[in-house]
Design a protein around this motif. Structure first.
Motif, PDB file in Angstrom:
ATOM      1  N   ARG A   1       0.826  -1.207   0.000  1.00 31.38           N
ATOM      2  CA  ARG A   1       0.000   0.000   0.000  1.00 31.38           C
ATOM      3  C   ARG A   1       0.857   1.253   0.000  1.00 31.38           C
ATOM      4  NH1 ARG A   1      -1.403   2.358   5.059  1.00 31.38           N
ATOM      5  NH2 ARG A   1      -0.281   1.374   6.749  1.00 31.38           N
ATOM      6  N   LYS A   2       2.131   1.130   0.353  1.00 27.02           N
ATOM      7  CA  LYS A   2       3.055   2.269   0.355  1.00 27.02           C
ATOM      8  C   LYS A   2       3.932   2.304  -0.893  1.00 27.02           C
ATOM      9  CE  LYS A   2       3.296   2.054   5.347  1.00 27.02           C
ATOM     10  NZ  LYS A   2       4.116   1.541   6.424  1.00 27.02           N
ATOM     11  N   LEU A   3       3.686   1.409  -1.837  1.00 30.61           N
ATOM     12  CA  LEU A   3       4.549   1.279  -3.009  1.00 30.61           C
ATOM     13  C   LEU A   3       4.724   2.590  -3.769  1.00 30.61           C
ATOM     14  CD1 LEU A   3       6.229  -0.617  -4.804  1.00 30.61           C
ATOM     15  CD2 LEU A   3       4.141  -1.110  -6.073  1.00 30.61           C
ATOM     16  N   ALA A   4       3.659   3.310  -4.021  1.00 31.46           N
ATOM     17  CA  ALA A   4       3.759   4.559  -4.774  1.00 31.46           C
ATOM     18  C   ALA A   4       4.638   5.575  -4.042  1.00 31.46           C
ATOM     19  CB  ALA A   4       2.374   5.139  -5.026  1.00 31.46           C
ATOM     20  N   ALA A   5       4.484   5.685  -2.750  1.00 29.16           N
ATOM     21  CA  ALA A   5       5.290   6.631  -1.969  1.00 29.16           C
ATOM     22  C   ALA A   5       6.755   6.205  -1.932  1.00 29.16           C
ATOM     23  CB  ALA A   5       4.739   6.739  -0.553  1.00 29.16           C
ATOM     24  N   ILE A   6       6.991   4.909  -1.801  1.00 32.27           N
ATOM     25  CA  ILE A   6       8.366   4.399  -1.796  1.00 32.27           C
ATOM     26  C   ILE A   6       9.035   4.683  -3.139  1.00 32.27           C
ATOM     27  CG2 ILE A   6       9.762   2.301  -1.694  1.00 32.27           C
ATOM     28  CD1 ILE A   6       7.572   1.179   0.259  1.00 32.27           C
ATOM     29  N   ARG A   7       8.317   4.406  -4.215  1.00 27.87           N
ATOM     30  CA  ARG A   7       8.854   4.662  -5.561  1.00 27.87           C
ATOM     31  C   ARG A   7       9.141   6.153  -5.756  1.00 27.87           C
ATOM     32  NH1 ARG A   7       5.614   1.643  -8.995  1.00 27.87           N
ATOM     33  NH2 ARG A   7       7.257   0.107  -9.154  1.00 27.87           N
TER      34      ARG A   7
ATOM     35  N   ARG B   1      10.445  -6.745  -4.991  1.00 22.29           N
ATOM     36  CA  ARG B   1      10.158  -7.390  -6.284  1.00 22.29           C
ATOM     37  C   ARG B   1       9.350  -6.490  -7.196  1.00 22.29           C
ATOM     38  NH1 ARG B   1       8.989 -13.461  -4.040  1.00 22.29           N
ATOM     39  NH2 ARG B   1      11.151 -14.143  -4.146  1.00 22.29           N
ATOM     40  N   ARG B   2       8.373  -5.781  -6.648  1.00 25.03           N
ATOM     41  CA  ARG B   2       7.549  -4.869  -7.454  1.00 25.03           C
ATOM     42  C   ARG B   2       8.375  -3.714  -7.992  1.00 25.03           C
ATOM     43  NH1 ARG B   2       2.037  -4.080  -6.866  1.00 25.03           N
ATOM     44  NH2 ARG B   2       0.968  -6.033  -7.166  1.00 25.03           N
ATOM     45  N   LEU B   3       9.257  -3.196  -7.163  1.00 23.79           N
ATOM     46  CA  LEU B   3      10.102  -2.081  -7.604  1.00 23.79           C
ATOM     47  C   LEU B   3      11.056  -2.503  -8.707  1.00 23.79           C
ATOM     48  CD1 LEU B   3      10.971  -0.431  -4.178  1.00 23.79           C
ATOM     49  CD2 LEU B   3       9.495   0.521  -5.956  1.00 23.79           C
ATOM     50  N   CYS B   4      11.478  -3.737  -8.677  1.00 23.79           N
ATOM     51  CA  CYS B   4      12.434  -4.242  -9.672  1.00 23.79           C
ATOM     52  C   CYS B   4      11.756  -4.728 -10.953  1.00 23.79           C
ATOM     53  CB  CYS B   4      13.270  -5.365  -9.079  1.00 23.79           C
ATOM     54  SG  CYS B   4      14.418  -4.773  -7.820  1.00 23.79           S
ATOM     55  N   SER B   5      10.438  -4.911 -10.929  1.00 24.46           N
ATOM     56  CA  SER B   5       9.770  -5.440 -12.109  1.00 24.46           C
ATOM     57  C   SER B   5       9.342  -4.359 -13.063  1.00 24.46           C
ATOM     58  CB  SER B   5       8.564  -6.270 -11.722  1.00 24.46           C
ATOM     59  OG  SER B   5       7.586  -5.485 -11.093  1.00 24.46           O
TER      60      SER B   5
END
Length: 57
Positions: free
Chosen positions: A28-34, A53-57
């Motif tokens: 749920r924090k993926l967008a903020a982390i990116r 894994r999501r950040l690397c894909s």
């Protein structure tokens, strides 16, 4: 001028720090982390495997 210096001065000081570590987990924090990584706020990230894994894909 804002107390403690201008915001441009504060940004320059912040960017001068060599290691800016972010610690966050959860998709749920993926967008903020990116955004933190792409914006240069963080240059070292500690996170969970699913986010990595999501950040690397």
């Amino acid at each position: 001028m804002a107390p403690g210096g201008s915001s441009a001065s504060k940004r320059a000081t912040f960017r001068a720090v060599g290691r800016r570590i972010g610690i966050a987990r959860g998709l749920r924090k993926l967008a903020a982390i990116r955004a933190a990584g792409e914006g240069g706020r963080v240059n070292v990230l500690i996170t969970d495997l699913r986010v990595a894994r999501r950040l690397c894909s």
